[in-house]
Design a protein around this motif. Structure first.
Motif, PDB file in Angstrom:
ATOM      1  N   ALA A 160      -1.528  -3.755   3.852  1.00  0.00           N
ATOM      2  CA  ALA A 160      -0.169  -3.270   4.102  1.00  0.00           C
ATOM      3  C   ALA A 160       0.863  -3.965   3.225  1.00  0.00           C
TER       4      ALA A 160
ATOM      5  N   ASP B  39       1.656   7.611  11.189  1.00  0.00           N
ATOM      6  CA  ASP B  39       2.146   7.518   9.800  1.00  0.00           C
ATOM      7  C   ASP B  39       1.774   6.172   9.183  1.00  0.00           C
ATOM      8  N   VAL B  40       1.918   5.109   9.973  1.00  0.00           N
ATOM      9  CA  VAL B  40       1.555   3.767   9.510  1.00  0.00           C
ATOM     10  C   VAL B  40       0.069   3.710   9.176  1.00  0.00           C
TER      11      VAL B  40
ATOM     12  N   TYR C 117       2.620  -5.915   9.213  1.00  0.00           N
ATOM     13  CA  TYR C 117       2.707  -4.644   8.520  1.00  0.00           C
ATOM     14  C   TYR C 117       3.984  -4.582   7.687  1.00  0.00           C
ATOM     15  N   LYS C 118       3.879  -4.036   6.489  1.00  0.00           N
ATOM     16  CA  LYS C 118       5.049  -3.824   5.635  1.00  0.00           C
ATOM     17  C   LYS C 118       5.045  -2.389   5.141  1.00  0.00           C
ATOM     18  N   ASP C 119       6.249  -1.808   5.057  1.00  0.00           N
ATOM     19  CA  ASP C 119       6.340  -0.450   4.528  1.00  0.00           C
ATOM     20  C   ASP C 119       6.400  -0.503   3.004  1.00  0.00           C
ATOM     21  N   ALA C 120       6.605   0.638   2.373  1.00  0.00           N
ATOM     22  CA  ALA C 120       6.588   0.726   0.912  1.00  0.00           C
ATOM     23  C   ALA C 120       7.685  -0.112   0.268  1.00  0.00           C
TER      24      ALA C 120
ATOM     25  N   GLU D 258       4.819   7.851  14.743  1.00  0.00           N
ATOM     26  CA  GLU D 258       5.149   6.840  13.735  1.00  0.00           C
ATOM     27  C   GLU D 258       3.952   5.924  13.487  1.00  0.00           C
TER      28      GLU D 258
ATOM     29  N   ASN E 205       1.886  -1.450  -2.385  1.00  0.00           N
ATOM     30  CA  ASN E 205       2.580  -0.181  -2.531  1.00  0.00           C
ATOM     31  C   ASN E 205       2.137   0.457  -3.852  1.00  0.00           C
TER      32      ASN E 205
ATOM     33  N   THR F 223       9.296  -4.987   7.274  1.00  0.00           N
ATOM     34  CA  THR F 223       8.598  -4.760   8.532  1.00  0.00           C
ATOM     35  C   THR F 223       9.601  -4.122   9.482  1.00  0.00           C
TER      36      THR F 223
ATOM     37  N   SER G 220      -0.736   5.662   6.064  1.00  0.00           N
ATOM     38  CA  SER G 220      -0.237   4.950   4.893  1.00  0.00           C
ATOM     39  C   SER G 220      -1.228   3.893   4.433  1.00  0.00           C
TER      40      SER G 220
END
Length: 394
Positions: free
Chosen positions: A375, A310-311, A36-39, A307, A378, A43, A314
């Motif tokens: 993931a 939220d993931v 998983y990677k955020d915006a 959290e 973005n 990770t 997203s």
């Protein structure tokens, strides 16, 4: 001795990661690696994990071995998370493992030990490591149809037809939720039909659940696994904490062996301990201890669940945005399946040469079977990917 060794085939995903690192283009996009990677492309360590680790550093007084099966509290916490009250605790044997892969490996080892003639039916496609481990162990893998290349959904009719070839004692490997690599899942009605086939044939389900909480939520993602566990005489469940707790490098997993005959639990538990001893003796404890602390602490558990939600949301947003952009560019809804799939992955259904064209011409890296990690996207990269998909003719 070493001169007798043969070069082993390179892991395609790891090779893809290296190619991505070596690519000098600033516009390159990594949709291959399964994390998983955020915006921001990171990770992150989850808030509850950080809090639990801080507490652990202060409270832990020893690094002595815990036991061949790991901490019983970890098993109890994970069993509650995955199965709820679907099965009585007296019917479940469990062992901590080095990640979900360790649980899968130990499950295959147990199958081979209990029934050397068992065939393992696997979805076509499945996570490549399933097939790799089965081949290494010398176990027969039998593919069953699963992914429909036209609809990008489940070929359920083909699946049921292929499962008709099961023999008593065979094992069927199923993905509990968020099917890897396709993202296409069975609904509960279909799951019940699979259960009916398994029971009629005397076959045993093995569920690999690595993404609970990434699809439709913690409870919804566990529904199929709970249905199976409560409806069959015996089953195996391999669970991973890597994704939903973000503890990838801590190698935290659990293998469960469930049987309606509670009198067999002791020998089953002893077999799990024996297999752990032969393979790595004591499973790693740090990640398991952190997960246990989170599940046992009301505030940490609530923060972790928030959290994780939220993931999940997203990724659902990224799916919807990508499907929408592709609809705008193509003028059709043929990419609508992306919004319907669940989890980190989707399979585009594109030919390998088109996947290679994406890499060479656009710097977009995904696995050769057209699996992409949602993931890894973005808001900035979605339009780039969508245009590239249309440009190469997918």
């Amino acid at each position: 001795m070493f001169s007798n060794l043969k070069e082993q085939p390179a892991d395609k995903i790891l090779a893809l990661m290296q190619m991505y690192k070596d690519d000098p283009r600033e516009t390159k996009i990594d949709l291959g690696v399964g994390v998983y990677k955020d915006a921001s492309g990171n990770t992150p360590v989850m808030r509850a994990v950080k809090a639990a680790e801080r507490r652990l550093v202060e409270e832990q007084e020893s690094k002595a071995y815990v036991g061949l099966l790991g901490d019983p509290a970890f098993s109890d916490g994970m069993i509650d998370l995955i199965l709820g009250d679907a099965v009585g605790r007296a019917n479940i044997a469990a062992a901590a493992t080095p990640g979900g892969t360790g649980a899968v490996r130990q499950a295959f080892e147990m199958i081979r030990l209990a029934n050397p003639d068992a065939r393992v039916f696997v979805s076509d496609p499945t996570w490549p490591n399933h097939l790799s481990i089965l081949k290494y162990l010398g176990m027969e893998a039998v593919p069953y149809r699963y992914f429909d290349g036209e609809t990008r959904g489940v070929n359920f009719g083909g699946m049921i037809e292929d499962l008709g070839g099961l023999r008593a004692g065979d094992v069927v490997l199923l993905h509990g939720c968020c099917h890897n690599p396709t993202g296409a899942n069975l609904n509960l009605t279909q799951w019940q039909e699979v259960i009916d086939v398994l029971n009629a044939k005397g076959a045993i389900p093995m569920i690999d659940i690595a993404y609970q909480g990434f699809g439709d939520g913690l409870q919804a993602d566990a529904a199929a696994t709970r249905l199976v566990a409560g409806s069959v005489p015996e089953c195996l469940i391999a669970a991973s904490c890597s994704k939903n707790f973000g503890v990838y490098r801590e190698r935290t997993g659990l293998l469960m062996a469930i049987g309606q005959d509670s009198g067999l639990r002791a020998v089953t538990q002893g077999t799990l301990a024996f297999l752990n001893r032969q393979n790595y003796s004591f499973p790693p404890d740090h990640g398991a201890r952190v997960v246990t602390m989170i599940l046992q602490d009301e505030a940490l558990r609530a923060d972790w669940a928030a959290e994780l939600e939220d993931v999940r949301n997203s990724m659902l947003g990224l799916r919807s945005d990508l499907a929408g952009e592709l609809q705008r560019l193509s003028g059709s809804d043929r990419f609508g399946f992306l919004a319907q799939h669940r989890g980190m992955f989707s399979r585009l259904g594109a030919a390998p040469e088109l996947v290679e064209k994406l890499r060479v011409e656009h710097g977009i890296y995904m696995v050769g079977d057209s699996r992409l990690n949602i993931a890894g996207l973005n808001a900035k990269t979605i339009p780039i990917l969508a245009k590239a998909i249309i440009d190469v003719g997918i």
